[in-house]
Design an enzyme around this catalytic site. Structure first.
Site, PDB file in Angstrom:
ATOM      1  N   GLN A   1       2.527  56.937  59.046  1.00  0.00           N
ATOM      2  CA  GLN A   1       3.923  56.992  58.608  1.00  0.00           C
ATOM      3  C   GLN A   1       4.691  55.802  59.194  1.00  0.00           C
ATOM      4  OE1 GLN A   1       4.729  61.092  59.892  1.00  0.00           O
ATOM      5  NE2 GLN A   1       5.155  61.560  57.752  1.00  0.00           N
TER       6      GLN A   1
ATOM      7  N   SER B   1       2.757  64.147  66.327  1.00  0.00           N
ATOM      8  CA  SER B   1       3.396  65.376  65.862  1.00  0.00           C
ATOM      9  C   SER B   1       4.412  65.874  66.890  1.00  0.00           C
ATOM     10  CB  SER B   1       2.344  66.462  65.632  1.00  0.00           C
ATOM     11  OG  SER B   1       2.977  67.698  65.397  1.00  0.00           O
TER      12      SER B   1
ATOM     13  N   VAL C   1       7.648  59.550  64.276  1.00  0.00           N
ATOM     14  CA  VAL C   1       7.067  60.089  63.040  1.00  0.00           C
ATOM     15  C   VAL C   1       5.851  60.905  63.441  1.00  0.00           C
ATOM     16  CG1 VAL C   1       7.913  58.355  61.416  1.00  0.00           C
ATOM     17  CG2 VAL C   1       5.786  57.938  62.668  1.00  0.00           C
ATOM     18  N   SER C   2       5.392  61.763  62.533  1.00  0.00           N
ATOM     19  CA  SER C   2       4.334  62.725  62.867  1.00  0.00           C
ATOM     20  C   SER C   2       2.926  62.167  62.857  1.00  0.00           C
ATOM     21  CB  SER C   2       4.405  63.921  61.920  1.00  0.00           C
ATOM     22  OG  SER C   2       5.638  64.575  62.089  1.00  0.00           O
ATOM     23  N   SER C   3       2.699  61.051  62.172  1.00  0.00           N
ATOM     24  CA  SER C   3       1.334  60.526  62.120  1.00  0.00           C
ATOM     25  C   SER C   3       1.344  59.000  62.113  1.00  0.00           C
ATOM     26  CB  SER C   3       0.583  61.061  60.906  1.00  0.00           C
ATOM     27  OG  SER C   3       1.187  60.602  59.726  1.00  0.00           O
TER      28      SER C   3
END
Length: 194
Positions: free
Chosen positions: A13, A36, A8-10
């Protein structure tokens, strides 16, 4: 070994949905990353994973966007997997490179063709832009870094190269001492009739 990769990007999340899909698929080992996917440089878990994969391992992702955020990056990863003879599965897109799956190979080839087409379009646009700029008299080409009118450090390097050429140092010696490309040194030599 069947290895799942979830990203996941962060940090805030959640990976649960991906982990569930990868576990249901039968992954024996899971790699999780919360960063990211814009560039591969900061994806340390992916780097580590790619360096540990072995012949006939299977890398599984829940969907392609979890592995790469751009087509060139995806194709680069696919090439690495091919060299290592590691198989690849993307659950959502139904891509599976095991057992010579014709559909999966076709999808990857289409993606490669699209990437090549995009590169060619960029080159064509660049050529058109240069032609228009030349007609308007606004195209000066790529600017030389080291030249007689350069300033600061670039001028110092230019003067050093000229002095070394005048002292009959070889282009290779100058290249080693200055780290300036040999082509640039040859251009400076030609410009100064040395």
């Amino acid at each position: 070994m069947i290895i799942g990769y979830a990203r996941v990007s962060s940090v805030d999340q959640n990976l649960d949905r991906q982990i569930l899909k990868l576990t249901e698929y039968g992954c024996e080992h899971l790699i999780e990353e919360k960063v990211s996917g814009a560039t591969r440089d900061n994806r340390l878990e992916l780097k580590g994973l790619l360096s540990k994969l072995r012949f006939k391992d299977v890398l599984v992702v829940s969907e392609l966007s979890r592995l790469a955020r751009s087509l060139p990056d995806l194709l680069s990863i696919m090439k690495e997997l091919e060299v290592l003879q590691v198989e690849f599965v993307s659950i959502k897109e139904n891509i599976d490179t095991r057992d010579n799956n014709i559909y999966s190979k076709f999808m990857l080839q289409i993606m490669g063709a699209i990437a090549e087409f995009e590169r060619d379009l960029i080159k064509d646009r660049q050529k058109e832009g240069i032609a228009i700029a030349k007609k308007k008299g606004k195209y000066t080409g790529r600017q030389k870094k080291y030249h007689v009118n350069a300033e600061g450090r670039d001028k110092l390097i230019y003067d050093t190269i000229v002095e070394m050429l005048q002292s009959n140092n070889s282009v290779m010696d100058i290249h080693r001492k200055t780290s300036v490309s040999r082509n640039t040194i040859y251009e400076i030599k030609k410009d100064n009739n040395l």
